[in-house]
Write an enzyme that holds these catalytic residues in place. Structure first.
Site, PDB file in Angstrom:
ATOM      1  N   GLU A  60       9.035   1.721   6.273  1.00  0.00           N
ATOM      2  CA  GLU A  60       8.065   2.080   7.644  1.00  0.00           C
ATOM      3  C   GLU A  60       7.645   3.686   7.474  1.00  0.00           C
ATOM      4  O   GLU A  60       7.126   3.907   8.116  1.00  0.00           O
ATOM      5  CB  GLU A  60       9.418   2.318   8.827  1.00  0.00           C
ATOM      6  CG  GLU A  60       8.975   0.118   9.964  1.00  0.00           C
ATOM      7  CD  GLU A  60       8.838   0.501  11.028  1.00  0.00           C
ATOM      8  OE1 GLU A  60       7.695   2.107  11.343  1.00  0.00           O
ATOM      9  OE2 GLU A  60       8.183  -0.838  11.002  1.00  0.00           O
ATOM     10  N   GLU A 116       7.862  -3.381  17.859  1.00  0.00           N
ATOM     11  CA  GLU A 116       7.381  -2.950  17.283  1.00  0.00           C
ATOM     12  C   GLU A 116       6.503  -3.626  18.006  1.00  0.00           C
ATOM     13  O   GLU A 116       5.303  -3.490  17.113  1.00  0.00           O
ATOM     14  CB  GLU A 116       8.155  -4.211  15.904  1.00  0.00           C
ATOM     15  CG  GLU A 116       9.346  -3.596  15.414  1.00  0.00           C
ATOM     16  CD  GLU A 116       8.678  -3.085  14.309  1.00  0.00           C
ATOM     17  OE1 GLU A 116       8.221  -2.307  13.868  1.00  0.00           O
ATOM     18  OE2 GLU A 116       9.420  -2.349  13.483  1.00  0.00           O
ATOM     19  N   HIS A 171       4.566   5.058   7.075  1.00  0.00           N
ATOM     20  CA  HIS A 171       3.482   4.940   7.924  1.00  0.00           C
ATOM     21  C   HIS A 171       3.284   6.968   8.806  1.00  0.00           C
ATOM     22  O   HIS A 171       2.290   7.310   8.332  1.00  0.00           O
ATOM     23  CB  HIS A 171       3.864   4.262   9.445  1.00  0.00           C
ATOM     24  CG  HIS A 171       3.916   3.297   8.561  1.00  0.00           C
ATOM     25  ND1 HIS A 171       4.933   2.029   9.516  1.00  0.00           N
ATOM     26  CD2 HIS A 171       3.672   2.565   8.606  1.00  0.00           C
ATOM     27  CE1 HIS A 171       4.706   0.927   9.307  1.00  0.00           C
ATOM     28  NE2 HIS A 171       3.995   1.442   8.185  1.00  0.00           N
ATOM     29  N   THR A 228       4.151  -1.316  19.081  1.00  0.00           N
ATOM     30  CA  THR A 228       3.451  -0.002  17.935  1.00  0.00           C
ATOM     31  C   THR A 228       2.537  -0.971  17.455  1.00  0.00           C
ATOM     32  O   THR A 228       1.466   0.107  17.017  1.00  0.00           O
ATOM     33  CB  THR A 228       4.386   0.503  17.075  1.00  0.00           C
ATOM     34  OG1 THR A 228       4.747  -0.679  16.451  1.00  0.00           O
ATOM     35  CG2 THR A 228       5.414   1.491  17.302  1.00  0.00           C
ATOM     36  N   GLU A 258       6.710   7.943  14.274  1.00  0.00           N
ATOM     37  CA  GLU A 258       6.983   7.568  13.101  1.00  0.00           C
ATOM     38  C   GLU A 258       8.178   8.394  12.002  1.00  0.00           C
ATOM     39  O   GLU A 258       8.495   8.054  11.511  1.00  0.00           O
ATOM     40  CB  GLU A 258       6.240   7.216  12.513  1.00  0.00           C
ATOM     41  CG  GLU A 258       4.769   6.056  13.163  1.00  0.00           C
ATOM     42  CD  GLU A 258       5.222   4.886  12.473  1.00  0.00           C
ATOM     43  OE1 GLU A 258       5.853   4.400  11.792  1.00  0.00           O
ATOM     44  OE2 GLU A 258       4.646   3.611  13.770  1.00  0.00           O
ATOM     45  N   TRP A 304       1.156  -0.971  -0.161  1.00  0.00           N
ATOM     46  CA  TRP A 304       0.387   0.170  -0.067  1.00  0.00           C
ATOM     47  C   TRP A 304       1.025   1.345  -0.075  1.00  0.00           C
ATOM     48  O   TRP A 304       1.986   1.316   0.148  1.00  0.00           O
ATOM     49  CB  TRP A 304      -1.246  -0.138   1.186  1.00  0.00           C
ATOM     50  CG  TRP A 304      -0.215  -0.295   3.157  1.00  0.00           C
ATOM     51  CD1 TRP A 304       0.320  -1.031   3.050  1.00  0.00           C
ATOM     52  CD2 TRP A 304       0.113   1.253   3.213  1.00  0.00           C
ATOM     53  NE1 TRP A 304       0.809  -0.338   3.911  1.00  0.00           N
ATOM     54  CE2 TRP A 304       1.056   0.790   4.044  1.00  0.00           C
ATOM     55  CE3 TRP A 304       0.192   2.458   3.361  1.00  0.00           C
ATOM     56  CZ2 TRP A 304       1.393   1.929   5.350  1.00  0.00           C
ATOM     57  CZ3 TRP A 304       0.975   3.602   4.009  1.00  0.00           C
ATOM     58  CH2 TRP A 304       0.906   3.213   5.100  1.00  0.00           C
ATOM     59  N   HIS A 332       6.643  -7.009  10.988  1.00  0.00           N
ATOM     60  CA  HIS A 332       8.126  -6.568  11.971  1.00  0.00           C
ATOM     61  C   HIS A 332       8.155  -6.988  12.685  1.00  0.00           C
ATOM     62  O   HIS A 332       9.137  -7.971  12.953  1.00  0.00           O
ATOM     63  CB  HIS A 332       8.454  -4.947  11.449  1.00  0.00           C
ATOM     64  CG  HIS A 332       7.941  -4.207  10.205  1.00  0.00           C
ATOM     65  ND1 HIS A 332       7.426  -2.960   9.674  1.00  0.00           N
ATOM     66  CD2 HIS A 332       8.323  -4.723   9.203  1.00  0.00           C
ATOM     67  CE1 HIS A 332       7.830  -2.702   9.062  1.00  0.00           C
ATOM     68  NE2 HIS A 332       7.528  -3.865   8.178  1.00  0.00           N
ATOM     69  N   ASP A 337       1.477  -3.391   9.982  1.00  0.00           N
ATOM     70  CA  ASP A 337       2.768  -3.477   9.111  1.00  0.00           C
ATOM     71  C   ASP A 337       3.640  -3.677  10.345  1.00  0.00           C
ATOM     72  O   ASP A 337       4.186  -4.794  10.488  1.00  0.00           O
ATOM     73  CB  ASP A 337       3.027  -1.617   8.354  1.00  0.00           C
ATOM     74  CG  ASP A 337       3.148  -2.071   7.002  1.00  0.00           C
ATOM     75  OD1 ASP A 337       1.948  -2.861   6.339  1.00  0.00           O
ATOM     76  OD2 ASP A 337       2.860  -1.086   6.322  1.00  0.00           O
ATOM     77  N   GLU A 338       2.935  -3.100  11.360  1.00  0.00           N
ATOM     78  CA  GLU A 338       4.390  -3.205  12.497  1.00  0.00           C
ATOM     79  C   GLU A 338       3.685  -4.894  13.467  1.00  0.00           C
ATOM     80  O   GLU A 338       5.411  -5.514  13.900  1.00  0.00           O
ATOM     81  CB  GLU A 338       3.664  -2.389  13.671  1.00  0.00           C
ATOM     82  CG  GLU A 338       3.940  -1.219  12.956  1.00  0.00           C
ATOM     83  CD  GLU A 338       4.734  -0.135  13.003  1.00  0.00           C
ATOM     84  OE1 GLU A 338       6.355  -1.000  13.156  1.00  0.00           O
ATOM     85  OE2 GLU A 338       4.635   1.301  13.395  1.00  0.00           O
TER      86      GLU A 338
END
Length: 396
Positions: free
Chosen positions: A174, A227, A177, A230, A136, A91, A263, A259-260
């Site tokens: 990252e 991670e 974000h 978050t 971020e 995305w 990760h 995403d976090e």
């Protein structure tokens, strides 16, 4: 994301011999460097806060440890790099924002709809969202931190190895974000972007000291914890946005949380592998990081006015339930279970002491927080003005 007062004061009791770097198969550390105390708290501060703790400069890993990380490159290619997403399937911020390529009337209508959705969200929610965005946006500091780690760093800036490839691609993922949250906040009209931008500049300039130095064992424990923190925080801002009537912002925060989580899985896999191939050093590293407390990456946050900005931001996140002290303990318990620390075998005596310390720590953290909550309830609420929301006052 956030830290709380008891997490940033004196460390919990811990056998100092277990922390002796010689038991980590490292050379003795360099002399400590003491930093000056933070400025006196006042209405307007001329200098940003500085860390009160002692900084320690870690020596380089010995050759056998460097070689061990090199030997894990094929494993990292197989188990870590696949957790990245190709750019073509990723995305991008524009997927969630008003389309600037539309005719002017249509574009402005989309901006108006965005503002209508955010109009009912409370000011304290925007304080949390801004703090998340600023955290971020300090991404250059985090890439620098990871790239200091011995044995896994990007030595040329474009090294072809899997560790270096991970660092660069993780940073690229990252970066979206902060870009997305910044633009959404800008279009909302609810926040003072100039003060936010000053805070970002101050924060990147201040850096961070999570206590990992150039030690990859410590570094990967820290990033695993961070991670997950978050992931929890963005997940809760998504929930609050949905409840507040902004489904688009909820989807944004939920997407970032996803995403976090991915990760987190990558860094947690690395620690799992280290526990397998070098259990005692890895267990000592986990104990060391938990003894220090996980210092949140934006702990030197400053807007040019409030030297306790991070504490005040953290108080808002705690009150809204976005990230709390109980979450901190939950994360620790999560990794104790995921990494099977209670059942870890092949440890030396020092490793077993570290194991006992870590596995018994979460209940102690919860008891300390209960006492802190009891003390807090006896205090009168006080008002704090946040420059990010045009100096509006929130009760903390």
């Amino acid at each position: 994301m956030q830290a709380f007062r008891y997490l940033s004061t004196q460390p919990l009791a811990w056998n100092p011999r277990v922390q002796d770097p010689t038991h980590l198969n490292l050379k003795p550390r360099n002399p400590t460097v003491r930093l000056r105390s933070p400025p006196t708290i006042c209405a307007v501060a001329t200098t940003p806060p500085t860390p009160m703790k002692t900084q320690k400069i870690h020596p380089s890993l010995p050759p056998d440890k460097i070689e061990m990380f090199k030997s894990l490159e094929s494993w990292a290619s197989q188990w870590v790099l696949p957790l990245l997403k190709p750019v073509e399937r990723s995305w991008q911020p524009q997927n969630f924002l008003p389309d600037s390529t539309l005719p002017f009337d249509e574009f402005t209508e989309q901006v108006r709809a965005l503002r209508d959705r955010t109009a009912e969200l409370p000011d304290d929610y925007f304080v949390v969202l801004v703090g998340d965005m600023i955290t971020e946006d300090a991404l250059p500091t985090y890439q620098t931190m990871i790239n200091r780690l011995d044995g896994v760093n990007d030595q040329t800036g474009a090294s072809p190895g899997p560790w270096a490839e991970w660092i660069r691609a993780w940073t690229a993922e990252e970066k979206r974000h902060g870009d997305l949250l910044r633009t959404y906040l800008y279009l909302s009209g609810r926040v003072d972007m100039e003060m936010i931008e000053r805070t970002v500049q101050y924060l990147i300039g201040a850096g961070m000291d999570p206590g990992t130095g150039n030690n990859p064992y410590l570094g990967f424990v820290y990033t695993s914890f961070q991670e997950r923190a978050t992931f929890i925080s963005h997940g809760n801002t998504a929930r609050l946005a949905r409840e507040g009537g902004d489904p688009v912002l909820a989807r944004i925060c939920g997407t970032i949380a996803s995403d976090e989580k991915r990760h987190e899985n990558a860094y947690a896999r690395i620690v799992e592998k280290l526990l397998e191939v070098d259990p005692t050093t890895s267990m000592l590293a986990i104990a060391d990081m938990m003894h220090r407390k996980i210092t949140m990456p934006a702990h030197l946050m400053f807007d040019g006015r409030d030297p306790r900005l991070f504490d005040h931001f953290s108080a808002v996140t705690q009150r809204l339930g976005v990230y709390t002290a109980n979450d901190y303990a939950d994360i620790l318990e999560f990794f104790i279970e995921r990494w099977r620390l209670e059942k870890l075998e092949g440890l030396t005596g020092y490793g077993k002491r570290a194991q006992d310390f870590v596995c018994g720590l979460a209940p102690r953290i919860r008891k300390l927080q209960e006492r802190a909550d009891e003390r807090a309830q006896k205090k009168e609420p006080h008002g704090v003005k946040f420059s990010w929301i045009f100096n509006k006052e929130l009760k903390l």
